[in-house]
Design a protein around this motif. Sequence first.
Motif, PDB file in Angstrom:
ATOM      1  N   GLN A   1      -1.509   8.749  10.481  1.00 12.10           N
ATOM      2  CA  GLN A   1      -1.603   9.024   9.048  1.00 12.10           C
ATOM      3  C   GLN A   1      -3.057   9.045   8.574  1.00 12.10           C
ATOM      4  O   GLN A   1      -3.372   9.583   7.521  1.00 12.10           O
TER       5      GLN A   1
ATOM      6  N   LYS B   1      -9.901   7.300   2.369  1.00 11.12           N
ATOM      7  CA  LYS B   1      -9.171   8.414   1.763  1.00 11.12           C
ATOM      8  C   LYS B   1      -9.599   8.618   0.320  1.00 11.12           C
ATOM      9  O   LYS B   1      -9.821   9.753  -0.128  1.00 11.12           O
ATOM     10  N   THR B   2      -9.734   7.515  -0.421  1.00 11.49           N
ATOM     11  CA  THR B   2     -10.102   7.596  -1.840  1.00 11.49           C
ATOM     12  C   THR B   2     -11.488   8.216  -2.024  1.00 11.49           C
ATOM     13  O   THR B   2     -11.671   9.147  -2.812  1.00 11.49           O
TER      14      THR B   2
ATOM     15  N   VAL C   1      -4.973   6.496   7.532  1.00 13.08           N
ATOM     16  CA  VAL C   1      -5.110   5.678   6.318  1.00 13.08           C
ATOM     17  C   VAL C   1      -5.763   4.336   6.636  1.00 13.08           C
ATOM     18  O   VAL C   1      -6.643   3.879   5.909  1.00 13.08           O
TER      19      VAL C   1
ATOM     20  N   ASP D   1       0.824  -1.205   0.000  1.00 13.41           N
ATOM     21  CA  ASP D   1       0.000   0.000   0.000  1.00 13.41           C
ATOM     22  C   ASP D   1       0.861   1.259   0.000  1.00 13.41           C
ATOM     23  O   ASP D   1       1.527   1.573   0.977  1.00 13.41           O
ATOM     24  N   SER D   2       0.811   2.012  -1.098  1.00 14.68           N
ATOM     25  CA  SER D   2       1.610   3.237  -1.204  1.00 14.68           C
ATOM     26  C   SER D   2       1.162   4.294  -0.200  1.00 14.68           C
ATOM     27  O   SER D   2       1.972   5.108   0.259  1.00 14.68           O
ATOM     28  N   ASP D   3      -0.145   4.283   0.148  1.00 13.38           N
ATOM     29  CA  ASP D   3      -0.646   5.263   1.111  1.00 13.38           C
ATOM     30  C   ASP D   3      -0.080   5.025   2.507  1.00 13.38           C
ATOM     31  O   ASP D   3       0.002   5.960   3.316  1.00 13.38           O
ATOM     32  N   GLN D   4       0.298   3.798   2.793  1.00 16.75           N
ATOM     33  CA  GLN D   4       0.851   3.479   4.109  1.00 16.75           C
ATOM     34  C   GLN D   4       2.368   3.647   4.176  1.00 16.75           C
ATOM     35  O   GLN D   4       2.941   3.640   5.270  1.00 16.75           O
TER      36      GLN D   4
END
Length: 461
Positions: free
Chosen positions: A376, A313-314, A378, A52-55
């Motif tokens: 964060q 988030k999305t 997320v 996961d890039s968001d993490q």
Amino acid sequence: MSGGSARRGSRRRGFGALVGAVSLSLLAVGCGAQDPSSVSESANTVSYWLWDSDQLPGYQKCATGFEKQNPGLRVDITQIGWTEYWTKLTASMIAGTEPDVFTDHITKFAQFIDLDMLAPLDELPATRGIEDSDYQPGLAASWVGQDGHRYGSPKDWDTVAMFYNEKMAKAAGISAETLNSLAWNPSDGGTFEKAIARLTIDSKGRRGDEPGFDKNDVTTYGLATNDAGESDGQTQWSAFTGSAGWNYTDKKAWGTHYNYDQKKFRSTIDWYFGLAEKGYLAPFQDYSRSNGPDVQVGAGRAATALHGSWMNKTFHSMKGVDIATALTPVGPSGKRATMMNGLADSLTKRAGNKPAAQKWVAYLASDACQTVVGKQGVVFPATPAGTEVAIAAYAKKGIDVTAFTRPVADRTTFTFPITDYAADVQALMRPAMQDVYANGRPVETLTRANTQINLILSQAG
């Protein structure tokens, strides 16, 4: 384990076929910006993979904290998107270049255990102290293998709720209170189906519950979905089968047979995909990896979508769309239900510096890291402290996550099915479920897939 050598032998033959498939798929995948096949050049470096890039930013901060706490040690993090992650991870294990530690999924770890690729955490000094009570209920227990050993350290969790377009709901005369008190049944769909019908609009502005509605000319569907759901239906139909009182297998963990042939399952699936035939659920043809439920809701093509908390988030980042969330509906069992999935960090058996790697695993599972990740906003970290920090972080962004956290407090969650041969189960159920959704095949055809699945599982006995 009873019959251990026979079971291991049969599955290793299956893995041999997987080697060839992975080799071919790697040719198609090619190389990304980062080379995940590289191994730590330094004995003091711990390699860690996640998808996961968001993490990623949160775990980079965790790595900094870990390095300060352990002078001389370094963490090298590689992020690979979900689509390529498992192919490259499996290929690295074949090549002997696997990471020291990686983010693991509940549907995958049984295969890695059987291939003897994971280190039992309860046998290592730094990680043997992991206790179920340290984390949200059920998370730690899910990562114990049939041999009684722990192979994953809880990292985070997610549940499913209903995202909806507030403007569309208001225009349909449906309040937030109504959306949070919906109920469904397989006979007439209950108040849930009535709401979804009301939110559906054809090209002439007629709603799904109004005279003259044209189900073949819909501009806005009441409900979007994320393909046919394969073997678990996590963000598609699992909340409905769960609230119908149906269980995937005969046991909570390490089941010996699946129940896709049971009446509760078939009647639920028949009703759920029947919503598409009525014009209320977006058709299978509308879905693609680039046109998932979030895209459909964001474009006004759908009013609602059941999806996981990792999508907060999305959905809430959509421009020009006010998004809110509602609880999953009450089912025939008289209760709500939502799948609760918990990810974990696993340590590979051939880790270059196992003492350092196990320290990193322990740090990842600690409040020191989990509260950092929680900030964060997320995901929900596995520890209660991490979860509370995440809730506060979401609130700071103006996001109410009650629809995701309440089921945990109310104990109305259930877990992914945990069995051997998960990849085979998915491979058999994917086309069978798609046939029902896309081609209108009768749900009775799922009995054949269920028989095949249970025949495969019988080899694990």
